[in-house]
Design an enzyme around this catalytic site. Structure first.
Site: not given
Ligand SMILES: [Zn+2]
Length: 473
Positions: A120-121, A124, A185, A189
């Protein structure tokens, strides 16, 4: 992995960062991004308790790199590190620097759960969300932007610690939140799930872990995991991610033994007393598979070491080493315990066999050299330091070991010259300047060294000036 820090061909302070909110990423060059990331990491190092344990560092870098190599931008460089904090959190800075809290690792129940947060990071970063999240840092000079982003993260991470050199900007700035949008977000995901599946982890563990975090937050109320504040998790987001995860074929992903061992080690580095740790691991010695039991024995050995009972620790570790000679963690723990005990010759033989078996491993080299320094064998230490390839030199420990070796040899000008580099790479630029001044006053200075010292002094001073400018904003 080495961090190249001081050898940039230009003065970072001259660069005004462009608007980083540009989602195509064309405005910030890869070189600027790299310099920004390194400057950010220097700042973070001086403000958060980052683990410098080689075993932990190696594990988090290897799992992170594995997932990143299956991301949608496998070319991007990443550097992963562990923050020793019980708070459940993870964060991404510029330049691919990603921090994972030990509390998050300890609260994961499977390696796939940990991997899902890392994925997930990473998403980003590859989707360039972080530059929009750090809006406040737009159009600053590079050191100022790096300090600002670090201050934002430290403030989120440990509100009581978010003070220090950058308190002025914090007080003055309204934009001190990491601001990922709901779309960010969802995208993180979705993109993260793809990498997770491609890296052979279980995609279903992502919604499962996020749901657990959300449930935990209901119990804790205001003490909710920090991760939920920077990455708000809603029920609909979990439902979306679950729906998506279920489109992937079912896959059971077994935990690696390294994951179990690192968790055991992190537990012993936490706030629990040695006695409580011994009880914790003893209770679990006969639960689960052979490999799970070995991880508990390893934790028990480290707990004895924490209690200063090195004999019992060594006995356990030797047994573990015999049953699994390929496992480096047992041998490296034996080496460290011997060195701590003052058995430098024994430690040296352990380090030599580790270096023979893993010639590429730079941390075994550095630890072996640190042991030589403790044994006051400065010449041999210096010889080995000089044999370290250039690409691996820009490391805080490398500079510290150089300074210590020169200190033993009473070459104080060089001692201070390398202490300055050590303080600089760990984000303590003012102290670095003091060390340069000590080096300039010390005996043993020569024309060549004097020129280097003057050059470094100007470089460090320019960075301080850039930060002063920031405080006046
Ligand atoms: Zn996030």
């Amino acid at each position: 992995l080495a961090l190249s820090v001081s050898s940039l061909a230009y003065s970072a302070n001259d660069i005004k960062l462009p608007d980083m909110g540009d989602s195509t990423g064309t405005l910030i060059s890869p070189l600027q991004e790299k310099a920004l990331g390194e400057s950010f990491f220097r700042n973070i190092q001086s403000q958060l308790p980052i683990s410098n344990d080689p075993d932990i560092q190696q594990y988090i870098q290897s799992i992170g790199q594995h997932i990143a190599s299956h991301s949608d931008n496998p070319q991007q460089a990443f550097y992963f590190f562990v923050v020793l904090s019980q708070d459940i959190n993870a964060f991404a800075g510029p330049g691919g620097f990603i921090g994972i809290n030990s509390g998050l690792i300890l609260n994961s129940e499977s390696e796939s759960e940990l991997a899902s947060v890392i994925a997930h990071e990473i998403a980003h970063v590859t989707q360039r969300h972080i530059y929009r999240a750090y809006e406040a840092a737009n159009r600053m000079t590079l050191p100022a932007a790096a300090a600002m982003i670090a201050a934002i993260i430290v403030a989120t991470q440990a509100p009581e610690m978010g003070i220090g050199a950058v308190s002025a900007i914090q007080a003055g700035s309204a934009q001190m939140q990491i601001n990922f949008t709901r779309d960010n977000e969802q995208e993180a995901d979705r993109v993260g799930l793809q990498s997770l599946a491609r890296a052979n982890f279980d995609p279903r563990s992502m919604p499962a872990f996020f749901e657990k975090l959300q449930q935990a937050s209901r119990y804790y109320g205001t003490g909710a995991p920090e991760f939920l504040r920077t990455h708000p998790i809603t029920s609909s987001r979990i439902a979306d991610t679950r729906g998506r995860a279920e489109t992937y074929p079912y896959r059971q992903s077994a935990d690696s033994q390294m994951y179990r061992l690192i968790k055991a080690k992190l537990r012993t580095l936490g706030p629990s007393s040695a006695d409580d740790l011994i009880v914790f691991f003893e209770k679990r010695l006969s639960i689960g598979t052979q490999k799970q039991r070995e991880a508990m024995q390893y934790g028990l050995a480290l707990s004895y070491a924490k209690k200063q009972n090195t004999e019992q620790a060594s006995t356990l570790l030797k047994k573990l080493h015999q049953s699994d000679p390929q496992q480096t963690l047992y041998l490296s723990s034996l080496a460290r315990i011997s060195s701590l005990n003052g058995d430098f010759t024994v430690a040296d033989s352990y380090y030599q066999s580790l270096q023979t078996d893993y010639p590429e491993n730079q941390s075994f080299k550095r630890e072996g050299i640190a042991n030589l320094i403790k044994a006051k064998k400065a010449q041999r230490a210096l010889q080995q330091l000089k044999a370290i390839p250039y690409a691996f030199q820009h490391h805080s420990q490398y500079y510290l070991l150089l300074a210590q070796s020169y200190g033993l040899l009473k070459k104080t000008a060089y001692l201070h010259r390398y202490m300055a580099e050590y303080y600089y790479v760990t984000g303590q630029t003012s102290t670095a300047i003091m060390q340069i001044k000590l080096a300039q006053q010390a005996k043993g200075n020569n024309f060549y060294l004097a020129a280097i010292l003057e050059d470094r002094l100007q470089f460090f001073k320019a960075e301080i000036t850039a930060l002063k400018h920031l405080e006046n904003l």
